[in-house]
Design a protein around this motif. Sequence first.
Motif: not given
Lengths: 335, 163
Positions: A141-144, A147, A222-224, A226, A229
């Motif tokens: 996942n991009k947010f993960s 993070g 910013e990133i749910v 990190g 997520t």
Amino acid sequence: MQDLLSVIMEPYVFVPLIFPGITVAFLLLLVIIWLERKIAAKVQLRYGPLYVLKPLGGAIQMVADLLRYLFQEPIIPKTVDKLAFIMTPALLFGAAYLPTIAIPVSPTFYAFRNDLSLLIVLALSTLAPIFTVVMGWASNNKFSLIGGVREGYIVVSYEIPMFLSALSMAVLYGSLDLVEIAEAQKGIWGIFLNPVAAITMLVLMYMSTSKFPFEIPEAESEIVAGAYTEYSGILYGLVMGASYVKLYVLSLVFAILFLGGWNPIPGFMANDPLLPGVLLFIKAFIIIVIGAFLRAVYPRFRIDQAMDLGWKTMLPLSIISIFISLVEIMIMGGA
Amino acid sequence: MAVERTIRHIKALATGAKYMLGGHRLTLMYPDDIQEFPDGYRGMIEYDWDTCIKCGLCAMVCPADAMKMYVSKEESEEGKRPVRRPGINYTRCIFCGFCVDICPTNSLKFTKVHDVAFYTFEEQIYPPEKFREGIPKPQYDKEPRKVRAVLDEKRGIRYEPVE
């Protein structure tokens, strides 16, 4: 029954399982997250959690939250790396709580005594961030991923100055043994001998556990969440608890290094682990509460600001703190 | 520069500590306390069946398409021609008050009620026959205390009980 109790009271069982180990860490989790929300609410002129057990101000809110986490379905997405995804929360929590085994409770009560116990605690506490990075990668996942990478950035900027400032106290006391370090503070506490090291370590402790000005790896807006997520259910409960447990462990180390550990303690009580343990816990708890208070005051730093602080301010300060220790040794004539 | 920044940090922490120990809260404890609203508060809308001249201006001016003219069955059958009366759809209403302003006979009026819950989507649509019956009465678990918001120069907002 008597046998069981005597087995539990053995230091090598009591330390990892009761205090400072898993039981107290878990109870602290239930209290501190509620307290953190409550403090933030008071500063912002709100009430905070209130309706779960109203007479006590919602004190068992976290019990309700824990039940929710337990009964919520942990969703495992199809595209994740399954083994890494499922294993990392447990490993992260385990790695965060592992250093407690080397923390002494009183001059005579410890799981094991070692010449290098300060180094053992610090070294074990560096294990946890690796799992956050793994988590970021495994979640697909991009947010993960962002993070996880942020956690990596933060780790390189806090670890060196934090260890230097902790080790400056070892220089000052001439020992790496936590029992000896605490015993050396019978008269004057470390925070008064070397305040620079104390402030550096305090700030970097909060940085290492994503406390508020440095809540960068899991920046909500910013990133749910990190690296966390994709997690849900009890898996998320574990990863959320891990950073608090890590803060708890580092606060215990801080209390031993700078706040005199179990001192001041009357001599006849020193062999009984109860009073020294309680004193040590109270000191660590105050440090954690300060961390909770920061959440209400500070906005989040940008990642470059946090790294700036780590490399350009805290690293020089931690080197200065080593010099302060050396000068004090010279003045006082040997450790 | 570094000294100045440190002073600012200390000031920020001191302010936070001041508020934490101050013990004042701005929260309105809603279901226990309810606020008394000033005149002109824009809550749900009341409809006067008798004074309405069925001009349709309210439906025309409504920016959210909440107010619409419905064919009133009984009257239409009586008069042998379609009679239209306004009805309101609270899923669309934005409480702007244009319909109340434009009504030439003041048949539409604001009430101070806004805290009503509906079980279904359809319940929120008020055709003329339902519209004339007035607004639903808000129901509370126990009788709430009525309070009024007062601006306080020192503390911000205070809530004073009203008789």
